[in-house]
Scaffold this active site. Structure first.
Site, PDB file in Angstrom:
ATOM      1  N   TYR A   1       0.816  -1.216   0.000  1.00 48.70           N
ATOM      2  CA  TYR A   1       0.000   0.000   0.000  1.00 48.70           C
ATOM      3  C   TYR A   1       0.848   1.264   0.000  1.00 48.70           C
ATOM      4  CZ  TYR A   1      -3.999  -3.000   0.681  1.00 48.70           C
ATOM      5  OH  TYR A   1      -4.967  -3.958   0.494  1.00 48.70           O
TER       6      TYR A   1
ATOM      7  N   TYR B   1     -11.298  -7.357   8.077  1.00 49.51           N
ATOM      8  CA  TYR B   1     -10.221  -7.497   7.085  1.00 49.51           C
ATOM      9  C   TYR B   1      -9.951  -8.977   6.871  1.00 49.51           C
ATOM     10  CZ  TYR B   1      -5.883  -7.466   4.574  1.00 49.51           C
ATOM     11  OH  TYR B   1      -4.923  -7.706   3.608  1.00 49.51           O
TER      12      TYR B   1
ATOM     13  N   ASP C   1     -12.116 -16.490  10.623  1.00 57.20           N
ATOM     14  CA  ASP C   1     -10.802 -16.100  10.096  1.00 57.20           C
ATOM     15  C   ASP C   1      -9.890 -15.826  11.297  1.00 57.20           C
ATOM     16  OD1 ASP C   1      -8.566 -14.836   9.129  1.00 57.20           O
ATOM     17  OD2 ASP C   1      -9.634 -13.490   7.777  1.00 57.20           O
TER      18      ASP C   1
ATOM     19  N   LYS D   1      -0.482 -16.425   9.143  1.00 61.09           N
ATOM     20  CA  LYS D   1       0.435 -15.525   9.857  1.00 61.09           C
ATOM     21  C   LYS D   1       1.431 -16.238  10.782  1.00 61.09           C
ATOM     22  CE  LYS D   1      -1.359 -11.056   8.947  1.00 61.09           C
ATOM     23  NZ  LYS D   1      -2.723 -10.618   8.684  1.00 61.09           N
TER      24      LYS D   1
END
Ligand SMILES: *Cc1c(COP(=O)(O)O)cnc(C)c1O
Length: 433
Positions: free
Chosen positions: A16, A145, A255, A284
């Site tokens: 980003y 997210y 999630d 992760k």
């Protein structure tokens, strides 16, 4: 000699960030909780990584057990295809994940976003297998997210996820409002009986009931919404979503890519609510931050529906599926996790160390859940200035929007956590007052 940062500039995109955006810091080395960084002006910083490299490096850098696992697997074989082949590292990891989650079937994916794609496809396949092919939309939470690939983007917050920029590419899903905030003390959730939560649950019931005929699954980050704003919500909302999903034969996808493996003070965030999801995504911290790997786990009922369908298979199969090197390191990383005592300690220490930030005029709120601490300002953070001010205090942070936050490596000492809290508080005070 042209510096590394000069060569990077205009060549590499960073997350980003504009190609000609502010220069990154060059990593000269990493060991334990520490990063050795060099700035564009040549300044060197030997700092604590308060970000665990975005939730991943839970055991710190160059951990001897993880290094040994990687070396040992490299000496056997690094990668083989998973189509028609299997190997010890994948089987061992899947057995371990199934035992930890209670979900007996495992699909190994290359990254968190890919695992979310697989979970969404799985839900649609299951609904079709149960004779409801029209159920192929998703209900997600505002402020959520779930990754950057297009399917995952569709269930991210529609505004933060910039859905408007990708018309036609990103699916149009249904969204529940962000659940009300939960309170914590010393990083632990406190009992709650907020009427706002009852109202939120009633709204969720209504929305899902109105669209149940077209919905395949509810998709949520359990209890802690991470990249969407470090928002902690009551486990009771999750319990309600489980009940609502069951009432309408809709799947619940948890999630746990950020929250899994103890980060929030429970083995998985769903455990705060005692909820068993139909499908869970992990990623992760799975490999301790060494290699990219994620997994999708599901119940027997979900797996059986796929097996009974005409296709019989879960229709996904990445090239690097089940990468042996990543699986071997992941098993080693899981073997290092404790019963939660470390995260509980870090949570207490973070709450104490970030406490003084509540008194700063620029600070709106300080939140700690497990080994996650967030300082929310009343306006946007000056990211460059706060980053630099924290580096001068010996700590690497990567603020975003109105948040300066930390999820320290589990190997952080009491002194490390105190240093992180002091650096964040000091940097916010220096830059924002
Ligand atoms: C980071 C994250 C993802 C995406 O994982 P990647 O490995 O970056 O693709 C998905 N969901 C949640 C909750 C995350 O925090």
């Amino acid at each position: 000699m042209t510096s590394l940062l000069d060569r990077d500039r205009g060549l590499l995109w960073h997350p980003y960030a504009a190609l000609d955006g502010p220069a990154p810091y060059a990593v000269r080395g990493a060991a334990g909780v520490r990063l050795d960084l060099e700035a564009a002006d040549g300044a060197r910083f030997d700092v604590i990584d308060a970000m665990s490299s975005w939730w991943c490096a839970v055991h710190g850098y160059r951990h001897p057990v993880l290094d040994a696992a990687a070396h040992a697997q490299v000496d056997r074989f690094s990668h083989v295809m998973f189509g028609g082949l299997t190997h010890e590292p994948a089987v061992r990891l899947a057995e371990d994940l199934a035992a930890r989650t209670g979900l007996p079937h495992v699909f190994l994916a290359d990254s968190g976003s890919v695992s979310v794609e697989v979970a969404l496809k799985l839900a649609v396949q299951v609904q079709a297998a149960r004779g409801r092919p029209e159920r192929r939309r998703f209900v997600a939470l505002r402020g959520g997210y779930h990754g950057d690939t297009t399917g995952a983007m569709g269930v991210c917050d529609p505004v933060d996820g910039m859905h408007a920029l990708f018309p036609g590419l990103v699916g149009t899903q249904l969204f529940l409002p962000r659940p009300p905030a939960a309170d914590t003390v010393d990083g632990v959730l406190t009992p709650e009986s907020d009427p706002q939560v009852d109202a939120w649950i009633a709204g969720a019931e209504e929305l899902v009931a109105a669209h149940a005929d077209t919905v395949a699954a509810l998709v949520v980050e359990p209890v802690l919404q991470g990249a969407g704003g470090m928002h902690v919500y009551p486990p009771r909302c999750l319990t309600a979503l489980r009940r609502i999903a069951d009432a309408h034969d809709i799947l619940l996808i948890a999630d746990e890519i950020a929250t899994g493996f103890g980060r929030t003070g429970a083995p998985f965030a769903v455990d705060h609510a005692g909820v068993v999801p139909d499908v869970m995504c992990v990623g992760k911290a799975l490999t301790g931050g060494y290699l990219t790997l994620a997994a999708v786990l599901c119940t027997s009922a979900v797996a059986e529906a796929v097996t009974r369908s005409p296709q019989r298979a879960l229709l996904h199969g990445p090239t690097f599926m089940g990468n042996p090197l990543a699986c071997a390191v992941a098993s080693a990383s899981l073997s290092l996790l404790d019963d939660g005592a470390t995260v509980a300690r870090i949570g207490r220490e973070l709450a104490a160390a970030l406490g003084p930030a509540t008194g700063l005029s620029a600070v709106k709120e300080v939140r700690v859940l497990g080994a996650v601490g967030a300082v929310q300002l009343s306006g946007p953070v000056d990211v460059g200035a706060v980053t630099r001010a924290a580096l001068r205090r010996g700590v690497w942070v990567r603020p975003f929007r109105d948040l300066v936050y930390t999820m320290p490596p589990y190997v952080s000492s009491t002194a490390d956590v105190a240093a992180i809290g002091a650096a964040i508080t000091g940097a916010v005070e220096e830059v924002h007052g």
